[in-house]
Design a protein around this motif. Structure first.
Motif, PDB file in Angstrom:
ATOM      1  N   ARG A 198       0.872  -1.187   0.000  1.00 23.51           N
ATOM      2  CA  ARG A 198       0.000   0.000   0.000  1.00 23.51           C
ATOM      3  C   ARG A 198       0.898   1.223   0.000  1.00 23.51           C
ATOM      4  N   PHE A 199       0.672   2.143  -0.917  1.00 25.89           N
ATOM      5  CA  PHE A 199       1.501   3.337  -1.030  1.00 25.89           C
ATOM      6  C   PHE A 199       0.755   4.563  -0.506  1.00 25.89           C
ATOM      7  N   VAL A 200       1.438   5.327   0.358  1.00 27.52           N
ATOM      8  CA  VAL A 200       0.855   6.537   0.941  1.00 27.52           C
ATOM      9  C   VAL A 200       1.824   7.690   0.715  1.00 27.52           C
ATOM     10  N   LEU A 201       1.342   8.753   0.121  1.00 29.51           N
ATOM     11  CA  LEU A 201       2.156   9.953  -0.131  1.00 29.51           C
ATOM     12  C   LEU A 201       1.746  11.053   0.829  1.00 29.51           C
ATOM     13  N   PHE A 202       2.721  11.587   1.565  1.00 30.76           N
ATOM     14  CA  PHE A 202       2.491  12.711   2.470  1.00 30.76           C
ATOM     15  C   PHE A 202       3.042  13.990   1.860  1.00 30.76           C
ATOM     16  N   ASP A 203       2.292  15.076   1.978  1.00 30.12           N
ATOM     17  CA  ASP A 203       2.806  16.384   1.575  1.00 30.12           C
ATOM     18  C   ASP A 203       2.030  17.465   2.308  1.00 30.12           C
ATOM     19  N   ARG A 204       2.696  18.587   2.562  1.00 29.44           N
ATOM     20  CA  ARG A 204       2.034  19.711   3.234  1.00 29.44           C
ATOM     21  C   ARG A 204       1.047  20.413   2.318  1.00 29.44           C
ATOM     22  N   GLN A 205       1.307  20.343   1.025  1.00 27.92           N
ATOM     23  CA  GLN A 205       0.464  21.037   0.047  1.00 27.92           C
ATOM     24  C   GLN A 205      -0.660  20.134  -0.443  1.00 27.92           C
ATOM     25  N   PRO A 206      -1.802  20.714  -0.831  1.00 28.08           N
ATOM     26  CA  PRO A 206      -2.911  19.896  -1.340  1.00 28.08           C
ATOM     27  C   PRO A 206      -2.700  19.447  -2.783  1.00 28.08           C
ATOM     28  N   CYS A 207      -1.585  19.866  -3.376  1.00 26.69           N
ATOM     29  CA  CYS A 207      -1.311  19.547  -4.773  1.00 26.69           C
ATOM     30  C   CYS A 207       0.207  19.529  -4.996  1.00 26.69           C
ATOM     31  N   HIS A 208       0.608  19.057  -6.159  1.00 26.74           N
ATOM     32  CA  HIS A 208       2.023  19.086  -6.522  1.00 26.74           C
ATOM     33  C   HIS A 208       2.389  20.485  -7.015  1.00 26.74           C
ATOM     34  N   VAL A 209       3.403  21.085  -6.408  1.00 23.34           N
ATOM     35  CA  VAL A 209       3.854  22.426  -6.800  1.00 23.34           C
ATOM     36  C   VAL A 209       5.147  22.285  -7.582  1.00 23.34           C
ATOM     37  N   ARG A 210       5.153  22.825  -8.797  1.00 22.49           N
ATOM     38  CA  ARG A 210       6.331  22.730  -9.665  1.00 22.49           C
ATOM     39  C   ARG A 210       7.293  23.870  -9.309  1.00 22.49           C
ATOM     40  N   LYS A 211       8.046  23.675  -8.238  1.00 23.96           N
ATOM     41  CA  LYS A 211       8.841  24.770  -7.676  1.00 23.96           C
ATOM     42  C   LYS A 211       9.929  25.281  -8.614  1.00 23.96           C
ATOM     43  N   VAL A 212      10.429  24.423  -9.500  1.00 20.47           N
ATOM     44  CA  VAL A 212      11.485  24.892 -10.401  1.00 20.47           C
ATOM     45  C   VAL A 212      10.952  25.905 -11.410  1.00 20.47           C
ATOM     46  N   MET A 213       9.630  26.062 -11.468  1.00 25.85           N
ATOM     47  CA  MET A 213       9.022  26.999 -12.416  1.00 25.85           C
ATOM     48  C   MET A 213       8.442  28.223 -11.726  1.00 25.85           C
ATOM     49  N   LEU A 214       8.903  28.551 -10.536  1.00 28.62           N
ATOM     50  CA  LEU A 214       8.336  29.673  -9.792  1.00 28.62           C
ATOM     51  C   LEU A 214       8.439  30.999 -10.549  1.00 28.62           C
ATOM     52  N   PHE A 215       9.443  31.122 -11.411  1.00 25.17           N
ATOM     53  CA  PHE A 215       9.601  32.381 -12.144  1.00 25.17           C
ATOM     54  C   PHE A 215       8.470  32.596 -13.150  1.00 25.17           C
ATOM     55  N   ARG A 216       7.769  31.540 -13.548  1.00 24.20           N
ATOM     56  CA  ARG A 216       6.689  31.696 -14.541  1.00 24.20           C
ATOM     57  C   ARG A 216       5.492  32.480 -13.980  1.00 24.20           C
ATOM     58  N   PRO A 217       4.931  32.106 -12.817  1.00 23.21           N
ATOM     59  CA  PRO A 217       3.850  32.940 -12.278  1.00 23.21           C
ATOM     60  C   PRO A 217       4.324  34.305 -11.788  1.00 23.21           C
ATOM     61  N   ALA A 218       5.622  34.476 -11.566  1.00 20.04           N
ATOM     62  CA  ALA A 218       6.132  35.809 -11.214  1.00 20.04           C
ATOM     63  C   ALA A 218       6.061  36.746 -12.411  1.00 20.04           C
ATOM     64  N   ALA A 219       6.097  36.158 -13.608  1.00 14.35           N
ATOM     65  CA  ALA A 219       6.070  36.968 -14.826  1.00 14.35           C
ATOM     66  C   ALA A 219       4.700  36.996 -15.488  1.00 14.35           C
ATOM     67  N   GLY A 220       3.914  35.932 -15.348  1.00 11.57           N
ATOM     68  CA  GLY A 220       2.619  35.858 -16.022  1.00 11.57           C
ATOM     69  C   GLY A 220       1.584  35.143 -15.180  1.00 11.57           C
ATOM     70  N   GLU A 221       0.574  34.604 -15.846  1.00 13.24           N
ATOM     71  CA  GLU A 221      -0.560  34.015 -15.133  1.00 13.24           C
ATOM     72  C   GLU A 221      -0.461  32.499 -15.015  1.00 13.24           C
ATOM     73  N   GLU A 222       0.674  31.906 -15.338  1.00 16.81           N
ATOM     74  CA  GLU A 222       0.774  30.458 -15.375  1.00 16.81           C
ATOM     75  C   GLU A 222       0.573  29.828 -13.991  1.00 16.81           C
ATOM     76  N   ASP A 223      -0.226  28.765 -13.965  1.00 17.81           N
ATOM     77  CA  ASP A 223      -0.483  28.036 -12.723  1.00 17.81           C
ATOM     78  C   ASP A 223       0.478  26.851 -12.650  1.00 17.81           C
ATOM     79  N   ILE A 224       1.282  26.790 -11.602  1.00 19.38           N
ATOM     80  CA  ILE A 224       2.258  25.706 -11.474  1.00 19.38           C
ATOM     81  C   ILE A 224       1.848  24.709 -10.394  1.00 19.38           C
TER      82      ILE A 224
END
Length: 398
Positions: free
Chosen positions: A37-63
Motif C-alpha cells: 500500500r503506497f501513501v504519499l504525504f505532503d504539506r500542500q494539497p497539490c504538486h507544486v512545480r517549484k522549479v518553475m516559480l519564475f513563470r507565475p512571477a512573470a505571467g498568469e501560469e499556474d504551477i
C-alpha cells in the motif's frame, strides 16, 4: 488490510514522485506475496512545480497540479506535516490540516522533503521567490509599478519604477531575470510606455555566470541575457533594499522599484525535528544505497539528503535531474532489499554526462551537456522544448 505492507513517501516534489513511481514499478505492488500500500504525504494539497516559480512571477501560469493529474498508479494521499519518525516502532507522527496530532505505521519509509529557498535577514528588504504566493506578489508589484510609471513625469523616478534588481545569479536568478524582462517589456508596450526603459539587473557575487560549466557557456548566457534587456553585474552582492534603493557590497547604489532574492537552496529545516541523523549542513545521512544510517527500512533521497558517490567522493547537487536519477535507482534498491539480494549502489549521475538546461524567457533557453570531454550547446526554442520535456517528466504529468 492487516497483511498489507505500507510504504510511505514523505514529500511530493520531484524526488518523492520519482521514488513513488519507481518503487511501484519495480515491486509491482507486491513483496513476498503481500500487497504494498503506497501513501504519499505532503504539506500542500497539490504538486507544486517549484522549479518553475519564475513563470507565475512573470505571467498568469499556474504551477500547481492536482495529484489526480499525475501519471502515477494508485496511491493514497495524506495532507499533513510530518513531525517525527520513530524507527523502533516504525511510526511517524504528523499534524493534519486541522493541526491535530496523528500517527501512522510504516513498513517502508522514504524521506524526500526536499529543500527551501534560502532567505536573507528580515531587515534586508525585497521579496524572496519562495512559493507561488510570493511569485504572485512579485507579479502584482512590478505591474503596479508600471502603472505608476505611466503617470510619472520625473524621468529618474519612472526609470526606477521600471527597474527590477535580482539578487543571486544561479540558474533560478538567470531564469527569473530573463522571464521578467520579457514580461515587463511586453506589458510596458501595451500600456504605452517606452519598453526600452524596462530593465532588469542581475547581481552576481561571482566573477562569471554558470561556474558549473565552461567559461564560454557563461559568456553565451550573458550575451543572451543582454538581448533580453538584462544587465549582469559581476562581483556584486546585494546588502539590502530599502525605500527603492538597493545597496551593494562595494558601496554602490541601484535605484529599483523591486528587489527579488534568488540566493540558493538549503535542506528543509523540518528535518531538524524529525529524529533523522543529519550532516553538518542539515542533510540526512545515508549509505551508498540511500538507507538512512541507523534506521531499518528507512530511505532518503533528493535535496534533503547528503548522497555521496562511493567511488569519487563527490556529493550530488540539489537539482531535479539528480532527484530523478536517485528515485529511479531507489526502486531497484527497495526491490533488492525486499528480496534479500545485493542492491545497486549510488553512482553520481554527472560522472558520466553533465547536463544543464536554463530558461531564457519567451520560451527560449540554453542547454549545455558534456560527454567524453566534448561540449554540446543547444539554444533557442529547441533548448526550451527539451527543458519543458524534462520538467513535465519530473512532475509526472500525463
Amino acid at each position: 488490510m492487516m497483511n498489507d505492507l505500507t510504504c510511505i513517501i514523505i514529500g511530493g516534489g520531484h524526488a518523492g514522485l520519482a521514488a513513488l513511481k519507481a518503487i511501484q514499478e519495480k515491486t509491482r505492488f507486491k513483496a513476498d506475496g503481500r500487497r504494498i500500500r503506497f501513501v504519499l504525504f505532503d504539506r500542500q494539497p497539490c504538486h507544486v512545480r517549484k522549479v518553475m516559480l519564475f513563470r507565475p512571477a512573470a505571467g498568469e501560469e499556474d504551477i500547481k497540479i492536482p495529484w489526480t493529474d499525475l501519471s502515477l498508479e494508485k496511491f493514497e494521499f495524506v495532507q499533513g506535516t510530518v513531525q517525527s519518525v520513530d524507527s523502533r516502532e516504525k511510526r511517524i507522527r504528523y499534524t493534519d490540516t486541522q493541526e491535530k496530532d496523528a500517527r501512522i505505521h510504516y513498513d517502508l519509509l522514504v524521506t524526500a522533503v526536499g529543500s527551501i529557498v534560502r532567505r536573507p535577514n528580515s531587515d534586508q528588504g525585497g521579496i524572496v521567490l519562495t512559493d507561488p504566493q510570493a511569485a504572485e506578489d512579485i507579479r502584482d508589484r512590478w505591474r503596479t509599478n508600471l502603472r505608476h510609471a505611466l503617470g510619472e513625469t520625473n524621468p529618474e523616478e519612472r526609470r526606477r519604477l521600471m527597474t527590477i534588481a535580482v539578487s543571486g545569479a544561479g540558474i533560478s536568478g538567470i531564469e527569473t531575470s530573463a522571464e521578467l524582462a520579457g514580461a515587463m517589456r511586453k506589458e510596458a508596450a501595451a500600456l504605452g510606455l517606452d519598453s526600452s526603459e524596462a530593465s532588469v539587473y542581475l547581481l552576481n557575487d561571482k566573477e562569471r555566470l554558470f561556474p558549473e560549466g565552461p567559461e564560454k557557456v557563461g559568456q553565451k548566457l550573458e550575451r543572451a541575457l543582454k538581448k533580453c534587456s538584462v544587465t549582469v553585474l559581476h562581483h556584486r552582492k546585494v546588502m539590502r533594499e530599502e525605500a527603492g534603493v538597493v545597496t551593494l557590497n562595494n558601496g554602490e547604489f541601484l535605484r529599483a522599484g523591486l528587489c527579488i532574492w534568488t540566493i540558493g537552496l538549503i535542506p528543509n529545516p523540518i528535518l531538524r525535528g524529525m529524529g533523522l541523523p543529519l550532516a553538518s549542513d542539515g542533510r540526512v545521512l545515508v549509505d551508498e544505497c540511500y538507507r538512512v544510517q541507523g534506521m531499518a527500512d528507512v530511505y532518503s533521497i533528493g535535496d534533503c539528503t547528503r548522497i555521496v558517490d562511493p567511488r569519487t567522493g563527490k556529493t550530488d547537487q540539489m537539482t531535479c535531474f539528480e532527484a530523478g536519477m536517485q528515485g529511479s535507482r531507489l526502486g531497484k534498491i527497495v526491490r533488492a532489499d525486499l528480496e534479500g539480494s545485493p542492491a545497486p549502489v549510488h553512482k553520481r549521475s554527472r560522472s558520466v554526462i553533465d547536463v544543464f538546461s536554463i530558461g531564457l524567457g519567451q520560451n527560449r533557453g540554453l542547454l549545455w551537456s558534456r560527454k567524453w570531454g566534448l561540449d554540446m550547446i543547444i539554444t533557442g526554442k529547441m533548448a526550451w522544448k527539451l527543458k519543458k520535456l524534462a520538467w513535465d517528466g519530473a512532475s509526472m504529468l500525463r
